[in-house]
Structure formats: C-alpha cells, structure tokens
Design a protein around this motif. Structure first.
Motif, PDB file in Angstrom:
ATOM      1  N   LYS A 167      14.552  -5.833 -98.517  1.00 49.33           N
ATOM      2  CA  LYS A 167      14.318  -4.675 -97.645  1.00 49.33           C
ATOM      3  C   LYS A 167      15.623  -3.924 -97.401  1.00 49.33           C
ATOM      4  CE  LYS A 167      10.544  -7.090 -95.311  1.00 49.33           C
ATOM      5  NZ  LYS A 167      10.072  -7.696 -94.031  1.00 49.33           N
ATOM      6  N   PHE A 168      16.711  -4.662 -97.254  1.00 46.26           N
ATOM      7  CA  PHE A 168      18.019  -4.010 -97.100  1.00 46.26           C
ATOM      8  C   PHE A 168      18.414  -3.302 -98.388  1.00 46.26           C
ATOM      9  CE2 PHE A 168      18.476  -7.084 -93.591  1.00 46.26           C
ATOM     10  CZ  PHE A 168      19.062  -6.280 -92.618  1.00 46.26           C
ATOM     11  N   LEU A 169      18.255  -3.986 -99.521  1.00 48.19           N
ATOM     12  CA  LEU A 169      18.701  -3.444-100.804  1.00 48.19           C
ATOM     13  C   LEU A 169      17.893  -2.225-101.231  1.00 48.19           C
ATOM     14  CD1 LEU A 169      19.286  -6.829-102.652  1.00 48.19           C
ATOM     15  CD2 LEU A 169      21.056  -5.161-102.063  1.00 48.19           C
ATOM     16  N   ALA A 170      16.712  -2.055-100.656  1.00 41.84           N
ATOM     17  CA  ALA A 170      15.889  -0.892-100.988  1.00 41.84           C
ATOM     18  C   ALA A 170      16.391   0.383-100.323  1.00 41.84           C
ATOM     19  CB  ALA A 170      14.442  -1.157-100.571  1.00 41.84           C
ATOM     20  N   LEU A 171      17.282   0.250 -99.344  1.00 36.48           N
ATOM     21  CA  LEU A 171      17.803   1.422 -98.646  1.00 36.48           C
ATOM     22  C   LEU A 171      18.835   2.138 -99.511  1.00 36.48           C
ATOM     23  CD1 LEU A 171      18.289  -0.096 -95.075  1.00 36.48           C
ATOM     24  CD2 LEU A 171      16.390   1.318 -95.881  1.00 36.48           C
ATOM     25  N   PRO A 172      18.843   3.475 -99.530  1.00 35.41           N
ATOM     26  CA  PRO A 172      19.778   4.207-100.393  1.00 35.41           C
ATOM     27  C   PRO A 172      21.241   4.061 -99.990  1.00 35.41           C
ATOM     28  CG  PRO A 172      18.566   5.714 -98.969  1.00 35.41           C
ATOM     29  CD  PRO A 172      17.926   4.375 -98.815  1.00 35.41           C
ATOM     30  N   ASN A 173      21.514   3.684 -98.734  1.00 35.62           N
ATOM     31  CA  ASN A 173      22.900   3.554 -98.291  1.00 35.62           C
ATOM     32  C   ASN A 173      23.365   2.103 -98.257  1.00 35.62           C
ATOM     33  OD1 ASN A 173      21.254   2.928 -96.110  1.00 35.62           O
ATOM     34  ND2 ASN A 173      22.562   3.918 -94.577  1.00 35.62           N
ATOM     35  N   VAL A 174      22.678   1.224 -98.977  1.00 34.35           N
ATOM     36  CA  VAL A 174      23.083  -0.185 -99.079  1.00 34.35           C
ATOM     37  C   VAL A 174      23.452  -0.491-100.526  1.00 34.35           C
ATOM     38  CG1 VAL A 174      22.296  -2.585 -98.931  1.00 34.35           C
ATOM     39  CG2 VAL A 174      21.766  -0.970 -97.089  1.00 34.35           C
ATOM     40  N   GLY A 175      24.695  -0.936-100.732  1.00 39.35           N
ATOM     41  CA  GLY A 175      25.158  -1.272-102.071  1.00 39.35           C
ATOM     42  C   GLY A 175      24.965  -2.726-102.427  1.00 39.35           C
ATOM     43  N   CYS A 176      25.039  -3.591-101.424  1.00 40.33           N
ATOM     44  CA  CYS A 176      24.828  -5.022-101.592  1.00 40.33           C
ATOM     45  C   CYS A 176      24.643  -5.607-100.203  1.00 40.33           C
ATOM     46  CB  CYS A 176      25.996  -5.692-102.322  1.00 40.33           C
ATOM     47  SG  CYS A 176      27.572  -5.643-101.415  1.00 40.33           S
TER      48      CYS A 176
END
Length: 208
Positions: A167-176
């Motif tokens: 769910k975090f990684l699906a966000l556009p402003n999350v790289g890892c």
C-alpha cells in the motif's frame, strides 16, 4: 551510485539491520542479496556496527551498504571510512545536513512533519525518510504531503510490514519502504540464512 534516489529505487524494501555479532554481518548481507535485496541499512545501534559495515563492504560487493541511526555530525566521516556509501538519520538538523555535504555522502534524512519536510528541502534534500511512519500518519500523511510537497520522494519507515508495504509502495511519492521484518532477531541469532533469503525474496517481489 551516488544519488540517494537511485539507491532508493534499487530495492523496494530497505532492511533496517541491527547486528550484535560481527561474524553475522557477511552471511546476513549475502542472504539478503541472494533474495534480491541489495540496499542495506546497518544501524549504529550496537558496538558491532562499524566493523560489520567494513566486513560487508569488503566481502559483499553486490550490496549497497549504508548506515542508519546517524545522529552526530562526526559520524559521517567515520562511516564513510568504514565503507558505507549512504547514510540515514532519524531526524535532521542544519549541522547534520552540513556534515553530510562535507563528507560528500548521500543522505536520507528523517522527517515527521510538514515543517520538517520544508526545512529539509531548504537544506537541499528532496528524498526523505518518513519516520516513524505509522505514528506520523502513515498512508494518510503521505497522501496529504503529496499535494503541496509533490517533489519529495519518501521512504516510510517504522511500523511498516510485509502486509502494509504494498500500500505504501503504490503511492507515487514513495520510492521504497524501510523495514526490520526482513531480519528477525531470532533467525539472525540462529544463523538461519535460508529464512532470511526467503524473506528478502518476498520483499523484492513487492515491486512487481
């Protein structure tokens, strides 16, 4: 690999590693790399940390070894001499920002609030660790930050699990994401490197 954004993109999960015994450092790093996780954050939380970084840097060239829990400016020179290629801090001050620049070391600074994000941008950072992620608001906070501060790429760390990581990684402003679940203390203590590789393989597959 000098840019922190490139480092963040090299693995979907950055394991937060606490090493108590130097002899565990190399087999642990090898197990993670074998599972597809190359970016390693070895934290400065134990007396074995610096020697562990030296050992990994010398013996596991495939690993991108960094150092976490950097809290004092003098530590940048120490960890760079040990072989670390990037650093992670739980927070950020002007002194830490200046020390990272002086050491010419890519830094992933920790932030928790919009004001801290803006301060980090002012010191020249556009990639940051949201820490502690769950306590800071998790997914909701990252979505909210993505509007006015869309230029920032985050690595949420703190309370992230295998289940919540996608769910975090699906966000556009999350790289890892950062996570300690890849290196459970009981598996490391037992030398169960096959189990570590299995966990790393699951984590590496999160990027799809």
């Amino acid at each position: 690999m000098s840019k922190i954004r490139e480092i963040m993109r090299a693995s979907p999960v950055m394991p937060v590693i606490v090493i108590d015994r130097v002899e565990d450092a190399v087999p642990l790093a090898q197990a993670l790399v074998a599972g597809g996780i190359r970016v390693l954050e070895v934290t400065l939380r134990t007396a074995a940390a610096l020697d562990s970084i030296r050992a990994i840097a010398a013996a596991v060239p495939e690993a991108i070894v960094g150092v976490g829990t950097v809290t004092r400016p003098a530590q940048f020179a120490e960890v760079k001499a040990a072989g670390a290629v990037f650093a992670v801090t739980p927070g950020l001050t002007e002194e830490l920002a200046a020390a990272a620049r002086a050491a010419d070391m890519p830094l992933l600074p920790g932030v928790m609030t919009p004001s801290e994000v803006i301060a980090a941008l002012g010191w020249g950072f556009d990639a940051m660790k949201l820490f502690p992620a769950e306590q800071a608001g998790g997914i909701g906070m990252l979505k909210a930050l993505g509007g006015p501060l869309a230029e920032v790429l985050f690595c949420p760390t703190g309370g992230v699990s295998l289940e919540s990581a996608p769910k975090f990684l699906a966000l556009p402003n999350v790289g890892c994401v950062g996570g300690s679940w890849l290196v459970p203390k009981d598996r490391v203590a037992a030398g169960d490197w096959a189990a570590i590789t299995t966990l790393a393989r699951e984590a590496a597959a999160l990027r799809g």
